[in-house]
Design a protein around this motif. Structure first.
Motif, PDB file in Angstrom:
ATOM      1  N   LEU A 173     -21.400  -9.305  -0.904  1.00 39.93           N
ATOM      2  CA  LEU A 173     -23.097  -8.783  -0.820  1.00 39.93           C
ATOM      3  C   LEU A 173     -23.194  -8.448   0.404  1.00 39.93           C
ATOM      4  O   LEU A 173     -23.212  -8.742   1.586  1.00 39.93           O
ATOM      5  N   ALA A 174     -23.991  -7.000   0.066  1.00 39.38           N
ATOM      6  CA  ALA A 174     -24.333  -6.285   1.455  1.00 39.38           C
ATOM      7  C   ALA A 174     -26.066  -6.809   2.001  1.00 39.38           C
ATOM      8  O   ALA A 174     -26.853  -6.093   1.580  1.00 39.38           O
ATOM      9  N   ASP A 175     -25.879  -8.066   2.213  1.00 37.76           N
ATOM     10  CA  ASP A 175     -27.099  -8.741   2.618  1.00 37.76           C
ATOM     11  C   ASP A 175     -26.986  -9.391   4.010  1.00 37.76           C
ATOM     12  O   ASP A 175     -26.075 -10.238   4.313  1.00 37.76           O
ATOM     13  N   GLU A 176     -27.650  -8.881   5.073  1.00 42.58           N
ATOM     14  CA  GLU A 176     -27.304  -9.653   6.536  1.00 42.58           C
ATOM     15  C   GLU A 176     -27.607 -10.880   6.597  1.00 42.58           C
ATOM     16  O   GLU A 176     -26.810 -11.815   7.296  1.00 42.58           O
ATOM     17  N   ASP A 177     -28.547 -11.676   6.006  1.00 44.86           N
ATOM     18  CA  ASP A 177     -28.944 -13.009   6.140  1.00 44.86           C
ATOM     19  C   ASP A 177     -27.780 -13.806   5.470  1.00 44.86           C
ATOM     20  O   ASP A 177     -27.468 -14.712   6.302  1.00 44.86           O
ATOM     21  N   VAL A 178     -27.585 -13.579   4.223  1.00 45.42           N
ATOM     22  CA  VAL A 178     -26.366 -14.348   3.722  1.00 45.42           C
ATOM     23  C   VAL A 178     -25.004 -14.218   4.346  1.00 45.42           C
ATOM     24  O   VAL A 178     -24.376 -15.153   4.421  1.00 45.42           O
ATOM     25  N   ARG A 179     -24.958 -13.061   4.654  1.00 40.30           N
ATOM     26  CA  ARG A 179     -23.545 -12.617   5.336  1.00 40.30           C
ATOM     27  C   ARG A 179     -23.279 -13.696   6.631  1.00 40.30           C
ATOM     28  O   ARG A 179     -22.603 -13.835   7.099  1.00 40.30           O
ATOM     29  N   ALA A 180     -24.548 -13.858   7.503  1.00 39.79           N
ATOM     30  CA  ALA A 180     -24.789 -14.760   8.539  1.00 39.79           C
ATOM     31  C   ALA A 180     -24.509 -16.066   8.335  1.00 39.79           C
ATOM     32  O   ALA A 180     -23.902 -16.919   9.214  1.00 39.79           O
ATOM     33  N   ALA A 181     -24.858 -16.324   7.077  1.00 38.29           N
ATOM     34  CA  ALA A 181     -24.778 -17.862   6.936  1.00 38.29           C
ATOM     35  C   ALA A 181     -23.333 -18.373   6.141  1.00 38.29           C
ATOM     36  O   ALA A 181     -23.038 -19.302   6.239  1.00 38.29           O
ATOM     37  N   TYR A 182     -22.968 -17.129   5.374  1.00 39.20           N
ATOM     38  CA  TYR A 182     -21.440 -17.575   4.728  1.00 39.20           C
ATOM     39  C   TYR A 182     -20.534 -16.400   4.856  1.00 39.20           C
ATOM     40  O   TYR A 182     -20.942 -15.468   5.239  1.00 39.20           O
ATOM     41  N   SER A 183     -19.336 -17.127   4.879  1.00 41.85           N
ATOM     42  CA  SER A 183     -18.030 -16.155   4.818  1.00 41.85           C
ATOM     43  C   SER A 183     -18.008 -15.467   3.430  1.00 41.85           C
ATOM     44  O   SER A 183     -17.248 -16.127   2.541  1.00 41.85           O
ATOM     45  N   LEU A 184     -18.415 -14.240   2.965  1.00 45.91           N
ATOM     46  CA  LEU A 184     -18.446 -13.716   1.810  1.00 45.91           C
ATOM     47  C   LEU A 184     -17.255 -12.798   1.710  1.00 45.91           C
ATOM     48  O   LEU A 184     -17.016 -12.114   2.656  1.00 45.91           O
ATOM     49  N   GLY A 185     -16.753 -12.512   0.411  1.00 46.45           N
ATOM     50  CA  GLY A 185     -16.000 -11.201   0.348  1.00 46.45           C
ATOM     51  C   GLY A 185     -14.543 -11.311   1.059  1.00 46.45           C
ATOM     52  O   GLY A 185     -14.201 -10.128   1.473  1.00 46.45           O
ATOM     53  N   GLU A 186     -14.042 -12.455   1.431  1.00 41.79           N
ATOM     54  CA  GLU A 186     -12.664 -12.249   2.118  1.00 41.79           C
ATOM     55  C   GLU A 186     -11.657 -12.118   1.464  1.00 41.79           C
ATOM     56  O   GLU A 186     -10.429 -11.795   1.880  1.00 41.79           O
ATOM     57  N   ARG A 187     -11.734 -11.615  -0.011  1.00 40.13           N
ATOM     58  CA  ARG A 187     -10.689 -11.098  -0.526  1.00 40.13           C
ATOM     59  C   ARG A 187     -10.466  -9.798  -0.057  1.00 40.13           C
ATOM     60  O   ARG A 187     -10.952  -9.084   0.055  1.00 40.13           O
ATOM     61  N   PRO A 188      -8.925  -9.376  -0.100  1.00 41.75           N
ATOM     62  CA  PRO A 188      -8.416  -8.191   0.633  1.00 41.75           C
ATOM     63  C   PRO A 188      -8.950  -7.019  -0.392  1.00 41.75           C
ATOM     64  O   PRO A 188      -9.261  -5.811   0.099  1.00 41.75           O
ATOM     65  N   GLN A 189      -9.032  -7.498  -1.853  1.00 40.04           N
ATOM     66  CA  GLN A 189      -9.415  -6.618  -2.638  1.00 40.04           C
ATOM     67  C   GLN A 189     -10.897  -6.057  -2.718  1.00 40.04           C
ATOM     68  O   GLN A 189     -11.239  -4.990  -3.039  1.00 40.04           O
ATOM     69  N   LEU A 190     -11.735  -6.951  -1.740  1.00 40.56           N
ATOM     70  CA  LEU A 190     -12.972  -6.448  -1.656  1.00 40.56           C
ATOM     71  C   LEU A 190     -13.353  -5.485  -0.672  1.00 40.56           C
ATOM     72  O   LEU A 190     -14.417  -5.298  -0.052  1.00 40.56           O
TER      73      LEU A 190
END
Length: 352
Positions: A173-190
């Motif tokens: 997700l392209a959201d700075e707040d949630v990306r600061a809180a969670y490790s998102l989209g760590e699949r290489p396909q993403l």
């Protein structure tokens, strides 16, 4: 018309050419005889102006989708549906092979077989819900978790098990707040694909994936990257803002906020969420069948029907559903990911 290379076959008898190649591929005499019987029957139909809808004699390489559909129609009444499906698969393989080797320019059976295999409208009496009607329904789903689950089902066409299996690594997700809180989209396909969800094809119930034994299987024919539009992103961000810490090292996207606090939502839990809201809305009755009750499977039907009607592009819809293999995808565009997002964002319905 595309130019053929000197090595491209251009047989005078395409059916005979195909049958000979079946021999070279090691197919049994019985198999070759079955193909020959069906293909020669189709060829006879094409060359009879009184039967062919074009009113003229047509060679197999010049047959259209309509010619193929007309021939399939002549089989009805004399053959069981399973037999008709077998005959259609023979014709589909014939055209697919001749297209692949360059003898024919296209496969007119591709869409015919797709229509025959379409699974969403088996019951014409199934409840039909408009986008406006679905908006009213989802407006009544206010809990951030339940709303995120319902939106994910409705806006992606995922199966209930696939939603259950989503981990944070599957969601970018392209959201700075949630990306600061969670490790998102760590699949290489993403990598390089913001606002996307990765749906794996190889998740199996009982298998340990990402450190957790799964309670559901994904039933996709291929892995899929599904776009996340602005509306779904907002709903997911709202959920992640209150998501409890997960009990699993896999970091599920959807975890319980009730008795199983922090544990992954199971398919049963997701079905219960949908059933509860559908029942309150008058869309679910104990004892009601698929034609009456609204379930997660109905959401998949809703997604398919409305997006297909809006886009007119069955290939992209089938890709999003996970129903299509990579060889069919290649017939659309080499830049498939961008093509999917472009068509999806231009046509996906708004639910709020």
């Amino acid at each position: 018309m595309a130019a053929r290379s000197p090595d491209t076959p251009n047989p005078d008898d395409p059916v005979g050419y195909f049958l000979q190649d079946l021999l070279y591929h090691g197919k049994s005499e019985r198999t070759r005889a079955a193909y020959k019987r069906v293909l020669r029957r189709f060829e006879t139909f094409l060359t009879d102006p009184d039967k062919n809808p074009s009113g003229r004699s047509v060679a197999p390489e010049a047959a259209t989708q309509r010619d193929c559909m007309a021939w399939i129609h002549t089989l009805r009444g004399d053959h069981a549906e399973s037999t008709i499906a077998t005959y259609a698969s023979y014709l589909h393989r014939f055209y697919g092979y001749m297209t692949q080797v360059g003898a024919f320019e296209s496969n007119p059976m591709a869409l015919v077989v797709e229509e025959m295999h379409e699974s969403i409208d088996k019951d014409p009496m199934r409840r039909e819900i408009s986008v406006m009607g679905m908006r009213k329904f989802v407006s009544e789903v206010t809990h951030p978790l339940e709303r995120a689950v319902v939106f994910a089902l409705l806006k992606t066409g995922m199966r209930v098990g696939e939603v259950s299996n989503l981990d944070l690594r599957d969601v970018n997700l392209a959201d700075e707040d949630v990306r600061a809180a969670y490790s998102l989209g760590e699949r290489p396909q993403l990598d390089g694909r913001p606002d996307s969800i990765f749906v794996a094809a190889d998740a199996v119930r009982g298998q340990v994936i990402n450190g957790e034994e799964r309670t559901a299987s994904n039933k996709r024919k291929r892995e899929t990257i599904v776009p996340v539009d602005d509306e779904l992103r907002r709903v997911l961000v709202r959920w992640l803002a209150i998501r409890p810490d997960a009990q699993s090292p896999a970091e599920p996207l959807f975890v319980s906020t009730s008795g199983d606090w922090g544990n992954r939502l199971t398919p049963k839990m997701i079905r219960n969420i949908v059933e509860c809201h559908a029942r309150e809305h008058g869309w679910y009755r104990t004892g009601g069948g698929a034609e009456e009750n609204v379930t997660p499977h109905y959401f998949r039907h809703f997604f398919t029907t409305h997006l297909r009607d809006r886009t007119g592009d069955r290939g992209i819809v089938k890709y999003l559903r996970g129903d299509v293999a990579s060889d069919i995808i290649d017939t659309y565009t080499h830049n498939w990911g961008d093509r999917v997002r472009e068509v999806y964002e231009a046509n996906i319905y708004a639910l709020s």
